[in-house]
Design a protein around this motif. Sequence first.
Motif, PDB file in Angstrom:
ATOM      1  N   ILE A  49       0.858  -1.191   0.000  1.00  0.00           N
ATOM      2  CA  ILE A  49       0.000   0.000   0.000  1.00  0.00           C
ATOM      3  C   ILE A  49       0.889   1.235   0.000  1.00  0.00           C
ATOM      4  CG2 ILE A  49      -1.709   1.320   1.349  1.00  0.00           C
ATOM      5  CD1 ILE A  49      -2.570  -1.516   2.472  1.00  0.00           C
ATOM      6  N   ILE A  51       1.050   5.315   0.710  1.00  0.00           N
ATOM      7  CA  ILE A  51       0.441   6.515   1.275  1.00  0.00           C
ATOM      8  C   ILE A  51       0.896   7.722   0.442  1.00  0.00           C
ATOM      9  CG2 ILE A  51       0.226   7.994   3.320  1.00  0.00           C
ATOM     10  CD1 ILE A  51      -1.054   5.201   3.584  1.00  0.00           C
ATOM     11  N   THR A 114       1.940   5.171  -8.669  1.00  0.00           N
ATOM     12  CA  THR A 114       0.982   4.081  -8.500  1.00  0.00           C
ATOM     13  C   THR A 114       0.813   3.300  -9.793  1.00  0.00           C
ATOM     14  OG1 THR A 114      -0.205   5.345  -6.812  1.00  0.00           O
ATOM     15  CG2 THR A 114      -1.377   3.501  -7.798  1.00  0.00           C
ATOM     16  N   THR A 279      -5.432   1.727  -0.954  1.00  0.00           N
ATOM     17  CA  THR A 279      -5.019   2.936  -0.239  1.00  0.00           C
ATOM     18  C   THR A 279      -6.223   3.655   0.352  1.00  0.00           C
ATOM     19  OG1 THR A 279      -3.117   3.187  -1.721  1.00  0.00           O
ATOM     20  CG2 THR A 279      -3.771   5.128  -0.445  1.00  0.00           C
TER      21      THR A 279
END
Length: 296
Positions: A49, A51, A114, A279
């Motif tokens: 994940i 952030i 991403t 996320t």
Amino acid sequence: LENKTIYIPKSASNNGTDATFTYFFQNIGCNLLFGRENNETATLKKADIIIPATTITEEFFNEKLNEHSLTNDRENIQNALSLAKHVHSGQKRKSGTDYFTGHILPTTLFLIITEIKKGNTISTETIIAALLHDIVEDSEETITFDKNNKSTHSAISITEEFGETVADIVKTLTKIPVDEYLNSSAFRSQDMFELYNSMNEQDKWEFRNQEYARQIYRGSQNAKLIKCADRLLNITDDIKNLSDKHDVDFVTKYIYETKMFYRGLFQDIVSHNDLYFLTLETLLTVLDSMAEDNNT
């Protein structure tokens, strides 16, 4: 989230959210990776994940473009950077951070890393549209989508400057002003004008959010990706607001809005890239926990 590996960007530690994330994720048994300026790509590969960073400099953003070999049509990207910087000059987020370095650049960078982490190709047009996604709503100048409207000091045509693909994405992401929408032929033909005026303020707010969400759903995949990145940056900023006990009512409403109108959008792009949804759920878990703490 237990045993998940969470990537927290280096720049996140500059605005006070780092301690909140570290405390929360370590408490529930997550493994933490902190971003660094060099060899970030290798670090990202280990993360489950990501952030979002919440404040980055223009120099850092350009370094990341170079690091990820996103140098095609660099002139147009720089033109978009300059325009976004001009339009958002002096604008602040609710947390007090600069809007350009605290939202526009981090949103675009999150989108880039991403997509690259999942092995997806990201086009120059998508990067430009991400940089420009808020300029129509926030600019005091006249910005249009008209194809034949050449740029002047008083009017800027996104289509003429950056092409139809960019213009279509930005148009999808731009909220239509309420008065303009209510007076449109589409609204009146649906016989909604009187119904809308009879609604209370809460129902009007929900109606406008629902219509905007539908607008995004009808848009391109790239428009959806940008909207998801944009919302994740806003939620990350909400975490700072809650940690500072700032604007709690607004944050609570934003959490509700996200769950009600936009969670489905994140689910809609899971087959393309599930990191946005993962996320989102992670940040909402953090926010829900913080909201409970604030209420006790």
